[in-house]
Design an enzyme around this catalytic site. Structure first.
Site, PDB file in Angstrom:
ATOM      1  N   HIS A 158       0.818  -1.207   0.000  1.00 28.87           N
ATOM      2  CA  HIS A 158       0.000   0.000   0.000  1.00 28.87           C
ATOM      3  C   HIS A 158       0.853   1.258   0.000  1.00 28.87           C
ATOM      4  O   HIS A 158       1.618   1.499   0.936  1.00 28.87           O
ATOM      5  CB  HIS A 158      -0.892  -0.030   1.240  1.00 28.87           C
ATOM      6  CG  HIS A 158      -1.877   1.084   1.327  1.00 28.87           C
ATOM      7  ND1 HIS A 158      -1.938   1.930   2.421  1.00 28.87           N
ATOM      8  CD2 HIS A 158      -2.853   1.488   0.483  1.00 28.87           C
ATOM      9  CE1 HIS A 158      -2.913   2.788   2.246  1.00 28.87           C
ATOM     10  NE2 HIS A 158      -3.483   2.557   1.077  1.00 28.87           N
ATOM     11  N   HIS A 167      -1.200  10.911  -1.900  1.00 33.62           N
ATOM     12  CA  HIS A 167      -2.514  10.458  -1.436  1.00 33.62           C
ATOM     13  C   HIS A 167      -3.463  11.601  -1.089  1.00 33.62           C
ATOM     14  O   HIS A 167      -4.567  11.694  -1.636  1.00 33.62           O
ATOM     15  CB  HIS A 167      -2.360   9.547  -0.216  1.00 33.62           C
ATOM     16  CG  HIS A 167      -3.682   9.131   0.371  1.00 33.62           C
ATOM     17  ND1 HIS A 167      -4.297   9.824   1.389  1.00 33.62           N
ATOM     18  CD2 HIS A 167      -4.506   8.095   0.051  1.00 33.62           C
ATOM     19  CE1 HIS A 167      -5.447   9.237   1.678  1.00 33.62           C
ATOM     20  NE2 HIS A 167      -5.591   8.193   0.890  1.00 33.62           N
TER      21      HIS A 167
END
Length: 333
Positions: free
Chosen positions: A78, A120
């Site tokens: 991730h 992100h």
């Protein structure tokens, strides 16, 4: 944020062979602190495959149904191996490669001048020093800065002093690095509602960098998003590309999602054995069974639980912890 990392002993044992390590160290808790000061605990346990074989129901399958998937799930790093290096940076990609993981996940957004960058949050505050470098530019939204301005920012010091000077990579730089490592990409189109045209731009860049040839499209690339409309656009423009919807649509709605997406990728807190079975009962636009990749699992106990549900993949900040828990030694597309 980083709720699950491994000690050096767990990580080393995972690289040497998780099955032997886990079978000989059942039940011993392990704690450690990452470079960023995040304390975590992992429990050494038998692999999920041994657990399901012994009980017939897996670990915590809500319905008691046998998982549709056999063997251990795919492990996906991730934002790179983000428990050990600053997320979405080339350093995190390098760490995932060092640990032996083929699949990495990232997030893409547009800069003010239309360059795709890997980050992100929709603002720069948490993972860069934008507030210091550009004190008068609140709220420091990614879309309000040019690529050249973002390239000036330190995207590593927040995580640890050893990463000071790490930069926010462009998508092109990121693709070059994972290509160098022969890795595969689960790419999230972040907040598409604020970035008109990002789907077409992403596909154009992927094509220019050689990521839309037959071999990449078949085995090495998945595009995912929380935006159903965004995935529909990707599917309309490149119907050969594998797509994944981030979330857990109601079971009654799954057939409509199966028209444009190949994966349903829910948070681990919203997944169950019954839900995975419902997803697996459907075929996607490529006439293959829908897959389930769940996120973000960072400890052994939850890795075992979702493996028992029959998920196809686990997205994790700490891929070595998940590998050790589930018995995975190598990943494949």
């Amino acid at each position: 944020m980083y709720a699950g990392t491994a000690t050096a002993s767990v990580a080393a044992a995972a690289l040497l062979g998780a099955g032997t390590f886990l079978m000989s160290n059942t039940g011993a808790p392990v704690t450690d602190t990452t470079a960023a000061g995040h304390t975590v605990t992992a429990t050494r346990s038998v692999t999920a495959r041994h657990t399901t074989a012994a009980t017939g129901t897996g670990v915590g399958t809500a319905s008691g149904r046998a998982p549709a998937r056999t063997g251990a799930p795919l492990v996906i790093s991730h934002r790179g191996a983000s428990a050990y290096a600053p997320e979405n940076t080339l350093a995190a990609v390098d760490k995932a490669a060092e640990l032996g993981f083929d699949w990495v996940e990232n997030d893409i957004q547009f800069t003010k001048d239309g360059v795709l960058v890997v980050i992100h949050d929709t603002d720069l505050k948490r993972t860069t020093d934008a507030e210091k470098v550009f004190p008068g530019r609140a709220p420091w939204a990614v879309k309000d800065f040019t690529a050249a301005e973002i390239a000036r920012l330190d995207a590593g010091s927040w995580f640890g002093a050893r990463y000071a000077g790490t930069r926010v990579p462009t998508l092109r730089q990121y693709l070059d690095r994972i290509g160098h490592h022969h890795q595969n990409l689960l790419m999230e189109i972040k907040s598409p509602e604020i970035y008109p045209g990002i789907e077409r731009a992403a596909l154009r860049e992927l094509r220019q960098e050689g990521w839309l040839d037959d071999s990449h499209v078949r085995d090495r690339l998945v595009i995912q998003s929380f935006g159903a409309d965004s995935l529909r656009k990707v599917h309309e423009q490149r119907p050969d590309v594998i797509t994944g919807f981030l979330g857990a649509p109601a079971v009654a709605q799954l057939p409509s999602y199966a028209e444009f997406t190949d994966q349903i990728n829910p948070a681990y807190t919203s997944v169950s054995g019954e839900y995975v079975a419902a997803v697996h009962a459907l075929k996607g636009p490529h006439h293959k069974r829908l897959r389930v990749n769940t996120w973000t699992v960072n400890d052994a106990a939850h890795a075992l639980r979702v493996t028992g549900y029959g998920v196809d993949g686990i997205i994790t900040n700490a891929p070595d912890v998940v590998r050790a828990a589930t018995g995975v030694r190598e990943t494949a597309g």
